[in-house]
Motif scaffolding. Structure first.
Motif, PDB file in Angstrom:
ATOM      1  N   THR B  77       0.816  -1.222   0.000  1.00  0.00           N
ATOM      2  CA  THR B  77       0.000   0.000   0.000  1.00  0.00           C
ATOM      3  C   THR B  77       0.849   1.271   0.000  1.00  0.00           C
ATOM      4  O   THR B  77       0.676   2.148  -0.856  1.00  0.00           O
ATOM      5  N   ILE B  78       1.762   1.378   0.964  1.00  0.00           N
ATOM      6  CA  ILE B  78       2.534   2.633   1.045  1.00  0.00           C
ATOM      7  C   ILE B  78       3.517   2.763  -0.116  1.00  0.00           C
ATOM      8  O   ILE B  78       3.664   3.867  -0.659  1.00  0.00           O
ATOM      9  N   ARG B  80       2.895   1.917  -3.061  1.00  0.00           N
ATOM     10  CA  ARG B  80       2.023   2.404  -4.152  1.00  0.00           C
ATOM     11  C   ARG B  80       1.718   3.889  -3.957  1.00  0.00           C
ATOM     12  O   ARG B  80       1.709   4.657  -4.917  1.00  0.00           O
ATOM     13  N   TRP B  81       1.467   4.279  -2.698  1.00  0.00           N
ATOM     14  CA  TRP B  81       1.239   5.712  -2.449  1.00  0.00           C
ATOM     15  C   TRP B  81       2.448   6.503  -2.932  1.00  0.00           C
ATOM     16  O   TRP B  81       2.301   7.555  -3.540  1.00  0.00           O
ATOM     17  N   ARG B  82       3.641   5.984  -2.601  1.00  0.00           N
ATOM     18  CA  ARG B  82       4.853   6.741  -2.959  1.00  0.00           C
ATOM     19  C   ARG B  82       4.999   6.828  -4.469  1.00  0.00           C
ATOM     20  O   ARG B  82       5.428   7.842  -5.004  1.00  0.00           O
ATOM     21  N   ASP B  85       0.162   7.683  -5.774  1.00  0.00           N
ATOM     22  CA  ASP B  85      -0.938   8.366  -5.102  1.00  0.00           C
ATOM     23  C   ASP B  85      -0.540   9.615  -4.331  1.00  0.00           C
ATOM     24  O   ASP B  85      -1.403  10.414  -3.981  1.00  0.00           O
ATOM     25  N   SER B  86       0.756   9.760  -4.024  1.00  0.00           N
ATOM     26  CA  SER B  86       1.136  10.871  -3.147  1.00  0.00           C
ATOM     27  C   SER B  86       0.715  12.214  -3.734  1.00  0.00           C
ATOM     28  O   SER B  86       0.365  13.129  -2.998  1.00  0.00           O
ATOM     29  N   LEU B  89      -2.888  12.487  -2.730  1.00  0.00           N
ATOM     30  CA  LEU B  89      -3.202  12.146  -1.344  1.00  0.00           C
ATOM     31  C   LEU B  89      -2.458  13.036  -0.350  1.00  0.00           C
ATOM     32  O   LEU B  89      -3.037  13.511   0.630  1.00  0.00           O
ATOM     33  N   HIS B  96      -1.335  12.288   8.401  1.00  0.00           N
ATOM     34  CA  HIS B  96      -0.840  10.956   8.053  1.00  0.00           C
ATOM     35  C   HIS B  96      -1.531   9.872   8.871  1.00  0.00           C
ATOM     36  O   HIS B  96      -1.835   8.801   8.370  1.00  0.00           O
ATOM     37  N   VAL B  99      -4.853   9.024   7.419  1.00  0.00           N
ATOM     38  CA  VAL B  99      -4.709   8.271   6.163  1.00  0.00           C
ATOM     39  C   VAL B  99      -4.374   6.807   6.481  1.00  0.00           C
ATOM     40  O   VAL B  99      -4.985   5.878   5.929  1.00  0.00           O
ATOM     41  N   THR B 103      -6.892   3.578   6.002  1.00  0.00           N
ATOM     42  CA  THR B 103      -6.487   2.533   5.061  1.00  0.00           C
ATOM     43  C   THR B 103      -6.456   1.179   5.750  1.00  0.00           C
ATOM     44  O   THR B 103      -6.922   0.164   5.203  1.00  0.00           O
ATOM     45  N   TRP B 350       7.156  11.317   1.829  1.00  0.00           N
ATOM     46  CA  TRP B 350       6.318  10.594   0.874  1.00  0.00           C
ATOM     47  C   TRP B 350       7.137  10.073  -0.291  1.00  0.00           C
ATOM     48  O   TRP B 350       6.729   9.182  -0.999  1.00  0.00           O
TER      49      TRP B 350
END
Lengths: 306, 354
Positions: B77-78, B80-82, B85-86, B89, B96, B99, B103, B350
């Motif tokens: 997940t994180i 992918r955020w980096r 999505d960052s 998001l 944080h 979030v 999640t 991020w």
């Protein structure tokens, strides 16, 4: 407040809306950077890669800053720091009177990223609703604003379609919608015209104009000079992470020898006479082509004809 | 917590393709004839064994095919955020912690949905739910052997809190001696009460006796050979204390509760480690942390899901596993808190590269 409003209503109601919010911070610039630096760790954590080298820059509210520079000059990183996504490595940073790491500051920011990485599983309507709620918009506000904003950017008919099935241009329009939805006080647009068609560029100009009219500040980054030259009140040229030049656009290009002239109602005969006049003044016309709004005008003409 | 982010995480954890796969696995488990396993593995094949194997089989399929996928998703997940999505998001007006918590809640809710579907399938596969017995605990006692002797006995201590109507379950076995089987009488004496059961033993089997303590807090267990026959062994730890349970369905509830806590701890830790290392590595680290105690039966009581395999064996025996202890709940909360803290701290940056 009804949304969207005609420009006149926005000019009045928008300013009224902002009067209270900005009363205590009217003297604060939209942002101020002093000696801002940013570096990333090098490969395998060895050494470091310097991206921004001591940026000094500020922008007053109600004004637009154009950020230009070649690829890799640090424009996107600078915008990401202003948006609170990245942390500066050193220097002083104040955005809307505080640090962008604070949620209450980020609530008043609108950011359009360079790419469009929005959640592709969601429909445009759900995604805009989610992004609005993450910016603190109430359910009632979202119910009113989300469909109106989708209509504004020309996505009302595809509001139920997932973002994963959107074209690049549609995603850019969605990006504009989410950046302006919550009427932010500082709007950061990273390469907003990339992938936008002529109609989309028109929408961008309208939204930007309304934001400036209600007192918001706008930062637009682009590597295309003409994208930001006309609308910007101030220009900043970034080269290799340094401010190479900054100031009013006219002053920045006053010493330059290349200018763009856009004419209206100009037939071939008028253009030829201007070229001759330019030659007599010692200048040379090096290119000739349709103006920025020519394609949009063509769409409108063809639309009327059909 | 932010409901919209939780729903997005739920949706991302259960994409359409994975959902179809999960439902297909569970449908196969629900419709399979588990009576065949009961005949092959237990040589009994009665309805009770078939129901027990059905419940055990569905939970094992869920554990093998579906739950590790949740850990993998949580670990990724994180990262992918980096990666993507960052940009949308990280610039939002939520902290944080919100979030990460939202999640976690979304991924855990996806796990809960799978567990609920698994529980329904287990009950469909079992097809019935008569009254059952709950395993309270295994009793400490020395091994008893009838070799040349005609009788053997030992004390069963620590029975002060045994409720009325409890039973003693013994799991003796035989070794070839003066014949292939042995006729044995089992007797439990406590205070002035006693109860007896007789059986012909020809393999590993279960004997159950009513446990009447008559106010005493200890009892004496006696094995007596009735006729010459095979060697009889009652290994250490093969006496268990059972109490009545309203229905066999409580076995499914006991497994569901264990798996729910286990998945919660896994998801939180994988989410947290995913902020510091690559997603698949985070998932592998979390799974390995549970594999070692499982292999060596060395999980402490507070370890969420540490007794999952033992509980599955109990369910396969047709019993209801013991209720979860307060220390397991505390361990679960500690794992979740630690995982979410790791994730929140990891999000201080991020992006780690330009």
């Amino acid at each position: 407040m009804r949304f969207p409003m005609d420009p006149e209503t926005i000019a009045v109601a928008g300013l009224a809306h902002y009067r209270d919010r900005m009363a205590n911070s009217a003297s604060e610039p939209a942002f101020r950077l002093v000696g801002l630096r940013k570096h990333f760790p090098g490969p395998l954590g060895l050494g470091r890669h310097e991206v921004l080298h001591g940026i000094d820059l500020s922008l007053e509210r109600g004004r637009m800053l154009g950020l230009v520079g070649p690829n890799g000059s640090g424009k996107s990183t600078l915008l990401r720091i202003l948006a609170g996504i990245e942390r500066a490595s050193a220097g002083e940073l104040r955005v809307l009177g505080g640090s962008p790491e604070r949620a209450d500051v980020r609530r008043r920011l609108g950011f359009l990223p360079e790419v469009s990485p929005f959640p592709e599983e969601l429909s445009a309507r759900s995604a805009l609703d989610l992004l609005g709620s993450l910016q603190g918009l109430s359910r009632a506000d979202r119910r009113e604003r989300v469909p109106a904003m989708l209509a504004r950017v020309g996505l009302a008919d595809v509001g139920r379609r997932t973002l994963g099935r959107f074209s690049k241009g549609m995603l850019r329009r969605f990006g504009l919608a989410q950046a302006f939805l919550h009427e932010p006080e500082l709007i950061l647009l990273d390469e907003p015209t990339a992938g936008l068609d002529a109609v989309g560029v028109g929408v961008l100009q309208e939204l930007r104009g309304e934001a400036l009219a209600r007192g918001a500040a706008v930062v637009v980054s682009s590597h295309i000079f003409s994208d930001v030259f006309d609308p910007a009140d101030e220009l900043c040229v970034l080269i290799e992470g340094r401010v190479a030049a900054a100031g009013e656009p006219e002053r920045l290009v006053a010493d330059g020898s290349r200018v763009r002239l856009e004419l209206e109602n100009a037939g071939p005969e008028a253009v030829e006479r201007i070229e001759r006049a330019a030659a007599e003044a010692g200048a040379k016309v090096v290119s000739r082509g349709p103006g920025a709004g020519a394609l949009l005008e063509l769409y409108r003409r063809l639309g009327d004809a059909s | 917590m932010h409901t919209g982010l939780a729903l997005l995480a739920l949706r991302r954890t259960l994409p359409r393709g994975f959902l179809f796969f999960a439902l297909a696995v569970l449908a196969v488990a629900a419709l399979r004839d588990w009576g065949v396993s009961a005949v092959v593995l237990d040589a009994v094949g009665d309805d009770a064994s078939a129901r027990a194997f059905a419940r055990q089989g569905v939970w094992l399929l869920l554990g093998v095919f579906l739950l590790p996928a949740l850990v993998l998703r949580a670990g990724g997940t994180i990262p992918r955020w980096r990666r993507t999505d960052s940009d949308w998001l990280a610039s939002r007006a939520v902290g944080h912690g919100t979030v990460v918590l939202s999640t976690f809640a979304g991924i855990w809710a996806a796990g809960a949905a799978l567990i609920l579907a698994g529980a329904v399938c287990a009950e469909i596969a079992a097809g019935g739910s008569p009254p059952a017995w709950r395993l309270v605990r295994t009793l400490e006692h020395p091994a008893l052997v009838l070799f040349d002797e005609d009788e053997a006995r030992c004390a069963l201590a620590d029975l002060a809190d045994v409720p009325r109507g409890a039973r003693l379950r013994l799991r003796p076995t035989v070794l070839p001696g003066a014949g292939p089987s042995a006729d044995v009488e089992f007797r439990v004496r406590a205070g002035g009460a006693s109860s007896t059961a007789s059986a012909r033993l020809a393999g590993r089997t279960s004997i159950e006796l009513p446990l009447e303590l008559d106010g005493a807090d200890a009892a004496e267990l006696e094995l007596r050979r009735v006729a010459p026959g095979a060697i009889v062994v009652l290994p250490r730890g093969s006496a268990s204390l059972l109490t009545p349970a309203a229905s066999e369905r409580q076995a499914t509830l006991g497994m569901a509760a264990r798996v729910l806590l286990l998945v919660g701890a896994w998801v939180a830790l994988a989410l947290g480690l995913g902020a510091w290392v690559q997603g698949p590595i985070a998932a592998a680290l979390v799974l390995c942390a549970w594999l070692f105690p499982w292999f060596w039966n060395a999980a402490p009581q507070w370890f969420p899901g540490g007794d999952l395999f033992l509980a599955a064996i109990v369910v396969g025996d047709g019993l209801v596993p013991a209720p979860l202890s307060a220390s397991t709940l505390a361990g679960f909360l500690a794992c979740v808190g630690g995982g979410l803290l790791l994730a929140t701290r990891g999000l201080a940056s991020w992006r780690s590269a330009p």
